[in-house]
Design a protein around this motif. Structure first.
Motif, PDB file in Angstrom:
ATOM      1  N   ALA A 138       0.829  -1.204   0.000  1.00 41.59           N
ATOM      2  CA  ALA A 138       0.000   0.000   0.000  1.00 41.59           C
ATOM      3  C   ALA A 138       0.863   1.253   0.000  1.00 41.59           C
ATOM      4  N   THR A 139       1.943   1.241   0.740  1.00 42.64           N
ATOM      5  CA  THR A 139       2.833   2.404   0.782  1.00 42.64           C
ATOM      6  C   THR A 139       3.481   2.642  -0.567  1.00 42.64           C
ATOM      7  N   GLU A 140       3.899   1.581  -1.234  1.00 38.86           N
ATOM      8  CA  GLU A 140       4.521   1.734  -2.551  1.00 38.86           C
ATOM      9  C   GLU A 140       3.530   2.286  -3.570  1.00 38.86           C
ATOM     10  N   LEU A 141       2.300   1.807  -3.538  1.00 34.56           N
ATOM     11  CA  LEU A 141       1.278   2.343  -4.441  1.00 34.56           C
ATOM     12  C   LEU A 141       1.008   3.809  -4.124  1.00 34.56           C
ATOM     13  N   ALA A 142       0.858   4.111  -2.838  1.00 40.88           N
ATOM     14  CA  ALA A 142       0.593   5.493  -2.436  1.00 40.88           C
ATOM     15  C   ALA A 142       1.708   6.417  -2.893  1.00 40.88           C
ATOM     16  N   ASN A 143       2.952   5.956  -2.809  1.00 42.16           N
ATOM     17  CA  ASN A 143       4.072   6.800  -3.218  1.00 42.16           C
ATOM     18  C   ASN A 143       4.005   7.146  -4.700  1.00 42.16           C
ATOM     19  N   ILE A 185      -3.129   6.605   2.821  1.00 39.43           N
ATOM     20  CA  ILE A 185      -1.755   7.125   2.946  1.00 39.43           C
ATOM     21  C   ILE A 185      -1.562   8.338   2.052  1.00 39.43           C
ATOM     22  N   ALA A 186      -2.020   8.223   0.802  1.00 39.79           N
ATOM     23  CA  ALA A 186      -1.856   9.328  -0.145  1.00 39.79           C
ATOM     24  C   ALA A 186      -2.645  10.554   0.301  1.00 39.79           C
ATOM     25  N   HIS A 187      -3.855  10.339   0.829  1.00 37.16           N
ATOM     26  CA  HIS A 187      -4.640  11.480   1.307  1.00 37.16           C
ATOM     27  C   HIS A 187      -3.910  12.225   2.414  1.00 37.16           C
ATOM     28  N   LEU A 188      -3.355  11.502   3.364  1.00 38.49           N
ATOM     29  CA  LEU A 188      -2.692  12.143   4.499  1.00 38.49           C
ATOM     30  C   LEU A 188      -1.449  12.926   4.074  1.00 38.49           C
ATOM     31  N   GLN A 189      -0.884  12.577   2.922  1.00 41.51           N
ATOM     32  CA  GLN A 189       0.284  13.297   2.413  1.00 41.51           C
ATOM     33  C   GLN A 189      -0.077  14.431   1.459  1.00 41.51           C
ATOM     34  N   THR A 190      -1.261  14.360   0.838  1.00 45.87           N
ATOM     35  CA  THR A 190      -1.597  15.339  -0.209  1.00 45.87           C
ATOM     36  C   THR A 190      -2.829  16.185   0.100  1.00 45.87           C
ATOM     37  N   GLY A 191      -3.749  15.672   0.901  1.00 46.97           N
ATOM     38  CA  GLY A 191      -5.022  16.348   1.111  1.00 46.97           C
ATOM     39  C   GLY A 191      -6.020  16.114   0.012  1.00 46.97           C
ATOM     40  N   GLY A 199     -20.479   1.436  -5.313  1.00 49.74           N
ATOM     41  CA  GLY A 199     -21.808   0.863  -5.491  1.00 49.74           C
ATOM     42  C   GLY A 199     -22.477   0.542  -4.172  1.00 49.74           C
ATOM     43  N   PRO A 200     -22.624  -0.750  -3.827  1.00 49.79           N
ATOM     44  CA  PRO A 200     -23.384  -1.129  -2.630  1.00 49.79           C
ATOM     45  C   PRO A 200     -22.774  -0.625  -1.331  1.00 49.79           C
ATOM     46  N   ALA A 201     -23.591  -0.690  -0.276  1.00 48.17           N
ATOM     47  CA  ALA A 201     -23.175  -0.129   1.012  1.00 48.17           C
ATOM     48  C   ALA A 201     -22.114  -0.974   1.715  1.00 48.17           C
ATOM     49  N   ILE A 202     -22.141  -2.298   1.539  1.00 47.89           N
ATOM     50  CA  ILE A 202     -21.201  -3.149   2.284  1.00 47.89           C
ATOM     51  C   ILE A 202     -19.748  -2.726   2.053  1.00 47.89           C
ATOM     52  N   PRO A 203     -19.263  -2.633   0.795  1.00 52.10           N
ATOM     53  CA  PRO A 203     -17.878  -2.190   0.630  1.00 52.10           C
ATOM     54  C   PRO A 203     -17.661  -0.738   1.021  1.00 52.10           C
ATOM     55  N   ALA A 204     -18.712   0.075   0.978  1.00 55.33           N
ATOM     56  CA  ALA A 204     -18.561   1.467   1.428  1.00 55.33           C
ATOM     57  C   ALA A 204     -18.244   1.509   2.913  1.00 55.33           C
ATOM     58  N   PHE A 205     -19.013   0.771   3.728  1.00 50.79           N
ATOM     59  CA  PHE A 205     -18.754   0.742   5.166  1.00 50.79           C
ATOM     60  C   PHE A 205     -17.382   0.145   5.466  1.00 50.79           C
ATOM     61  N   GLU A 206     -16.992  -0.883   4.728  1.00 48.74           N
ATOM     62  CA  GLU A 206     -15.693  -1.506   4.971  1.00 48.74           C
ATOM     63  C   GLU A 206     -14.553  -0.548   4.655  1.00 48.74           C
ATOM     64  N   GLN A 207     -14.694   0.219   3.582  1.00 50.89           N
ATOM     65  CA  GLN A 207     -13.659   1.203   3.258  1.00 50.89           C
ATOM     66  C   GLN A 207     -13.593   2.305   4.304  1.00 50.89           C
ATOM     67  N   LEU A 208     -14.729   2.746   4.777  1.00 50.70           N
ATOM     68  CA  LEU A 208     -14.741   3.783   5.799  1.00 50.70           C
ATOM     69  C   LEU A 208     -14.088   3.301   7.088  1.00 50.70           C
ATOM     70  N   GLU A 209     -14.243   2.025   7.402  1.00 48.31           N
ATOM     71  CA  GLU A 209     -13.590   1.473   8.589  1.00 48.31           C
ATOM     72  C   GLU A 209     -12.074   1.474   8.418  1.00 48.31           C
ATOM     73  N   ILE A 210     -11.592   1.111   7.228  1.00 45.76           N
ATOM     74  CA  ILE A 210     -10.150   1.137   6.966  1.00 45.76           C
ATOM     75  C   ILE A 210      -9.618   2.562   7.054  1.00 45.76           C
ATOM     76  N   VAL A 216      -7.987   8.661   8.850  1.00 44.39           N
ATOM     77  CA  VAL A 216      -8.586   9.552   7.848  1.00 44.39           C
ATOM     78  C   VAL A 216     -10.071   9.727   8.156  1.00 44.39           C
ATOM     79  N   HIS A 217     -10.522  10.965   8.191  1.00 46.66           N
ATOM     80  CA  HIS A 217     -11.922  11.269   8.469  1.00 46.66           C
ATOM     81  C   HIS A 217     -12.806  10.879   7.283  1.00 46.66           C
ATOM     82  N   PRO A 218     -14.042  10.433   7.531  1.00 45.76           N
ATOM     83  CA  PRO A 218     -14.939  10.059   6.427  1.00 45.76           C
ATOM     84  C   PRO A 218     -15.191  11.168   5.415  1.00 45.76           C
ATOM     85  N   SER A 219     -15.013  12.419   5.804  1.00 48.96           N
ATOM     86  CA  SER A 219     -15.254  13.521   4.870  1.00 48.96           C
ATOM     87  C   SER A 219     -14.240  13.562   3.726  1.00 48.96           C
ATOM     88  N   ALA A 220     -13.207  12.716   3.810  1.00 50.97           N
ATOM     89  CA  ALA A 220     -12.257  12.589   2.701  1.00 50.97           C
ATOM     90  C   ALA A 220     -12.716  11.563   1.679  1.00 50.97           C
TER      91      ALA A 220
END
Length: 334
Positions: A138-143, A185-191, A199-210, A216-220
Motif C-alpha cells: 500500500a505504501t509503494e502504491l501510495a508513493n 496514505i496518499a490522502h494524508l500526504q496530499t489532502g 456501489g453497494p453499502a457493504i464495501p462502502a462501510f468496509e472502506q470507511l472502517e479502513i 482519515v476522516h470520512p469527509s475525505a
C-alpha cells in the motif's frame, strides 16, 4: 469503547466542522493549476471524456487520436458551458484511458475547468490494474500517487485534483483493502479527496472502517455510485462521507430526487453530490461509439427538483458549494 467526543465526530462531522483553512483560502487543483475553491462554480463531479476497456495489459495511447476525440467531444463540453457549468471532474483512471494531454486541449478549447485524478481502479475484477499493483505494498502504491501530485502526471506539469480508486461490489478482497489503504496514505500526504467506485453499502462501510483505522476522516471519502437503503444513506452521510448520485438520467430522476429529499429532510443536503457518469468515447469503436452528453441535470433534473419544492439556494448547495467543499485540498483527520 468510543469516547463521547469521538462518537459525535464520527457520526455527525462534516468538512465545515473540521479544523481547516477559511473557505476562501482552500485550493482545488485543476488541469491548469490551483484555483481558490470559491472559483469552482457549478460543477459536474463525475463524468468521462474517453474510456478504453481493453485492459491494463493492452492499453496504449496510440489507440486514439486527439483530433478525432476532440471533434467528437468538444461540442458536448461547449453545450454544458453554455448552460452554466463551469467545471467538470473527469473520472477516468490510469490504465483505463486517462490522457491529461488530451484533457488539457479540451479544457483550453472549451473554456471549462477540468480536474483529473491519480489512483488505480480495482473494480471489474482487477482487469484495469497494472501487474505491479498486485505485488506492491500500500505504501509503494501510495508513493506513486503522491509523486504524481508533487511532480505531475506522465511527464507533464498536470497534477491530480483527487484520488480515484475502484473496488468490487461485495466484501472487500485483500487487494482492494490495499487500494483503500494506499488511498488513505496518499490522502494524508496530499489532502486529495478519495473517490471510490463502490456501489453497494457493504464495501462502502468496509472502506470507511479502513480509513478510520488509518486516521482519515470520512469527509475525505466519496461513495461513488452510492446504492443502498435509506438507512445506509443516512448513516454514511452522518459519518461525514459524501453521497455521490452520479448516474442521473431520464429513467431515474424520481428515485434520485427522493434520495436527495430524504437527505435534505435530515439536514444532510450538504453531503449530496450529483452527476451523470456520462460521455465515454470508446477507442476501437467506429467514431468512438455512442457518446452520451452531459445535459440531463441542467435541462431536466434541476427543473424536476424545483417542481418538487427545492429552492435555488439548495440547487446551488448541491452543484456549487458541495463540490467546492469536497474537492478542497485539505488533510482530513479523525
Amino acid at each position: 469503547m468510543f469516547s463521547r467526543r469521538l462518537f459525535i465526530q464520527t457520526c455527525f462531522a462534516s468538512p465545515l466542522l473540521l479544523k481547516s483553512p477559511a473557505y476562501g483560502d482552500t485550493k482545488i487543483v485543476t488541469l491548469s493549476g490551483e484555483i481558490n475553491a470559491s472559483k469552482l462554480g457549478r460543477t459536474l463531479i463525475h463524468e468521462h471524456v474517453l474510456v478504453d476497456f481493453i485492459g491494463a495489459d493492452k492499453i496504449n495511447p496510440n489507440r486514439w487520436e486527439h483530433d478525432q476525440v476532440i471533434k467528437k467531444v468538444l461540442p458536448y463540453l461547449l453545450d454544458i458551458k453554455a448552460k452554466g457549468i463551469k467545471t467538470i471532474v473527469e473520472c477516468t483512471p490510469a490504465f483505463l484511458g486517462r490522457d491529461v494531454k488530451l484533457l488539457q486541449k479540451l479544457a483550453h478549447q472549451s473554456g471549462l475547468q477540468i480536474l483529473t485524478n491519480t489512483g488505480f481502479y480495482g473494480a471489474s475484477d482487477n482487469k484495469y490494474l497494472p501487474s505491479f499493483a498486485l505485488t506492491e505494498t500500500a505504501t509503494e502504491l501510495a508513493n506513486r500517487w503522491i509523486a504524481e501530485f508533487k511532480r505531475g502526471i506522465d511527464g507533464t506539469d498536470v497534477k491530480p485534483g483527487f484520488i480515484k480508486i475502484g473496488v468490487n461490489p461485495g466484501s472487500l478482497s485483500d487487494l482492494h483493502k490495499k487500494l483503500i489503504s494506499a488511498a488513505a496514505i496518499a490522502h494524508l500526504q496530499t489532502g486529495l479527496t478519495i473517490y471510490s467506485h463502490t456501489g453497494p453499502a457493504i464495501p462502502a462501510f468496509e472502506q470507511l472502517e479502513i480509513l478510520k483505522q488509518s486516521g482519515v476522516h470520512p469527509s475525505a471519502f466519496v461513495w461513488v455510485h452510492a446504492n443502498g437503503s435509506d438507512e445506509d444513506f443516512l448513516k454514511i452521510a452522518k459519518m461525514g462521507a459524501w453521497i455521490s448520485l452520479d448516474g442521473i438520467d431520464d429513467g431515474n430522476m424520481d428515485k434520485n430526487a427522493k434520495t436527495i429529499s430524504l437527505l435534505k429532510s435530515s439536514g444532510l443536503l450538504n453531503k449530496v453530490l450529483i452527476s451523470h457518469d456520462a460521455g465515454w468515447y470508446k477507442p476501437g469503436e467506429p467514431d468512438g461509439g455512442a457518446f452520451k452528453g452531459f445535459t440531463t441535470i441542467s435541462d431536466k433534473f434541476i427543473p424536476y427538483l424545483k417542481s418538487n419544492g427545492f429552492k435555488q439556494k439548495e440547487i446551488d448547495q448541491i452543484l456549487i458549494n458541495n463540490p467546492s467543499q469536497m474537492l478542497a485540498i485539505q488533510v482530513r483527520k479523525m
